[in-house]
Design a protein around this motif. Structure first.
Motif, mmCIF file in Angstrom:
data_model
loop_
_atom_site.group_PDB
_atom_site.id
_atom_site.type_symbol
_atom_site.label_atom_id
_atom_site.label_comp_id
_atom_site.label_asym_id
_atom_site.label_seq_id
_atom_site.Cartn_x
_atom_site.Cartn_y
_atom_site.Cartn_z
ATOM 1 N N TYR A 40 0.831 -1.203 0.000
ATOM 2 C CA TYR A 40 0.000 0.000 0.000
ATOM 3 C C TYR A 40 0.869 1.259 0.000
ATOM 4 O O TYR A 40 0.509 2.262 -0.634
ATOM 5 C CB TYR A 40 -0.919 -0.010 1.216
ATOM 6 N N ALA A 41 2.000 1.240 0.691
ATOM 7 C CA ALA A 41 2.874 2.421 0.717
ATOM 8 C C ALA A 41 3.389 2.738 -0.686
ATOM 9 O O ALA A 41 3.420 3.905 -1.104
ATOM 10 C CB ALA A 41 4.038 2.198 1.674
ATOM 11 N N ARG A 42 3.768 1.695 -1.423
ATOM 12 C CA ARG A 42 4.232 1.921 -2.781
ATOM 13 C C ARG A 42 3.091 2.432 -3.669
ATOM 14 O O ARG A 42 3.308 3.283 -4.543
ATOM 15 C CB ARG A 42 4.821 0.625 -3.351
ATOM 16 N N ARG A 44 0.613 4.319 -2.728
ATOM 17 C CA ARG A 44 0.461 5.735 -2.415
ATOM 18 C C ARG A 44 1.547 6.560 -3.100
ATOM 19 O O ARG A 44 1.318 7.688 -3.559
ATOM 20 C CB ARG A 44 0.536 5.936 -0.901
ATOM 21 N N GLU A 45 2.741 6.026 -3.170
ATOM 22 C CA GLU A 45 3.833 6.736 -3.849
ATOM 23 C C GLU A 45 3.546 6.909 -5.333
ATOM 24 O O GLU A 45 3.839 7.966 -5.917
ATOM 25 C CB GLU A 45 5.148 5.981 -3.641
ATOM 26 N N TRP A 46 2.964 5.872 -5.957
ATOM 27 C CA TRP A 46 2.596 5.999 -7.374
ATOM 28 C C TRP A 46 1.581 7.126 -7.575
ATOM 29 O O TRP A 46 1.683 7.912 -8.518
ATOM 30 C CB TRP A 46 1.994 4.691 -7.878
ATOM 31 N N LEU A 48 1.246 9.757 -5.689
ATOM 32 C CA LEU A 48 1.949 11.030 -5.509
ATOM 33 C C LEU A 48 2.728 11.417 -6.758
ATOM 34 O O LEU A 48 2.799 12.592 -7.121
ATOM 35 C CB LEU A 48 2.887 10.934 -4.295
ATOM 36 N N VAL A 49 3.322 10.409 -7.421
ATOM 37 C CA VAL A 49 4.067 10.687 -8.648
ATOM 38 C C VAL A 49 3.129 11.234 -9.721
ATOM 39 O O VAL A 49 3.438 12.227 -10.401
ATOM 40 C CB VAL A 49 4.777 9.419 -9.142
ATOM 41 N N LEU A 82 6.356 6.547 -13.857
ATOM 42 C CA LEU A 82 6.370 5.486 -12.848
ATOM 43 C C LEU A 82 7.615 4.609 -12.981
ATOM 44 O O LEU A 82 8.193 4.145 -11.987
ATOM 45 C CB LEU A 82 5.106 4.637 -12.963
ATOM 46 N N PHE A 85 10.522 6.515 -11.528
ATOM 47 C CA PHE A 85 10.442 6.477 -10.071
ATOM 48 C C PHE A 85 10.879 5.122 -9.520
ATOM 49 O O PHE A 85 11.574 5.041 -8.502
ATOM 50 C CB PHE A 85 9.015 6.787 -9.624
ATOM 51 N N SER A 89 14.029 4.628 -6.964
ATOM 52 C CA SER A 89 13.803 4.112 -5.619
ATOM 53 C C SER A 89 14.553 2.822 -5.345
ATOM 54 O O SER A 89 14.835 2.497 -4.193
ATOM 55 C CB SER A 89 12.304 3.879 -5.396
#
Length: 324
Positions: A40-42, A44-46, A48-49, A82, A85, A89
């Motif tokens: 889920y954290a990843r 959310r990062e997508w 944000l990108v 993506l 990113f 990362s």
């Protein structure tokens, strides 16, 4: 031209022909998906990108998965962003080399014992060896006299003045703080090189004070070398850090120590303390640069022996000038 990662591109092509949610327009394409809460954290990062790139998108839940859809015109751009990113990362982050801790750093304290012995001879705690001149003449022979240094070129006083103290309180304060900071410096550079950097920084600080001071002043004490050791620690640690903010932290700590320890007392030589700290910072930074680039330096035994030799030669020169 940037390339689309094969895995993301294959995912996008695969889901074009799958059943799609009826709530989305027909021309919207899936660019990422998530199953469960593990990533889920990843996810959310997508999001944000995509928000940072101003790409229209919408999340849809279907068959226990969450998908990110974007308009077809933005599909390639979203996939490239993506993908960039993901590469950034997962790229390895360069870490600064770990600080080497030298063993037996406490041995640096033993170098302070001759200063106690020297003060005891000068004030009459114990008998002076017959080979040495009368101790009542040592002050005039070794004190840092700016006039005599500049006019008669008695630069040995920049070293001899470090070994003289005005009182027992003066001596005890320098010995206590010197034991702490010289041990810390020895843990970083080794005992021999810590002694060498401390003496070199203290003598250079005294010389700089003589050159920059406009009026005649007499000074003595180990405190200039003490602040040189503090500066050497800070300069060495600053060059081991990455980033401007982290680099400035050791320097700020050294400045705080100067403000706390080097500005009190009626007869405190502020200029000498500041000069010693500045010279120590430069020497510590140079030491770190030599270590990082594998430059050849004095080994520990040679540096320690050279420190003792310079102190002995400076006092021999001072006594010889006194007899003449």
């Amino acid at each position: 031209m940037r390339t689309i990662p094969p895995r993301i591109f294959a995912f996008s092509r695969y889901w074009r022909v799958r059943r799609r949610p009826s709530s989305l327009p027909l021309d919207w394409r899936p660019v990422a998906s998530l199953q469960g809460t593990a990533g889920y954290a990843r996810f959310r990062e997508w999001l944000l990108v995509l928000n940072a790139c101003n790409i229209p998108h919408q999340t849809v839940q279907m068959n226990s998965r969450e998908y990110i859809y974007v308009p077809a015109l933005f599909e390639n751009i979203a996939l490239m962003e993506l993908g960039d990113f993901a590469r950034e990362s997962t790229a390895p982050v360069s870490q600064p080399p770990p600080l080497r801790v030298f063993p037996h750093a406490y041995m640096a304290i033993l170098a302070l014992l001759p200063l106690i012995l020297w003060h005891g001879w000068r004030v009459g705690w114990w008998a002076v060896p017959a080979a040495l001149p009368p101790p009542d003449m040592w002050n005039s022979a070794g004190i840092l006299d700016a006039v005599r240094v500049r006019v008669f070129n008695e630069w040995y006083r920049t070293v001899t003045a470090l070994t003289l103290h005005a009182s027992l309180t003066h001596l005890c304060g320098n010995m206590a703080f010197g034991a702490i900071f010289m041990t810390l410096l020895a843990r970083t550079t080794g005992v021999g090189r810590a002694l060498w950097l401390t003496l070199l920084g203290g003598a250079t600080g005294n010389a700089l004070t003589v050159l920059l001071r406009p009026r005649p002043v007499l000074s003595m004490g180990f405190s200039t070398a003490l602040f040189a050791s503090i500066g050497a620690i800070s300069g060495y640690m600053a060059c081991q850090q990455q980033g401007k903010r982290k680099t400035m932290l050791p320097v700020a700590a050294a400045a705080a120590l100067l403000a706390m320890l080097g500005t009190e007392g009626e007869n405190t030589d502020y200029a000498a303390h500041l000069a010693g700290l500045g010279c120590g910072l430069a020497l510590g930074a140079l030491e770190a640069w030599q270590v990082r680039n594998g430059r050849k330096r004095l080994n520990q035994w040679t540096a320690g022996a050279l420190t003792a030799l310079i102190c002995t030669a400076a006092w021999w020169w001072a006594f010889a000038a006194m007899r003449n």
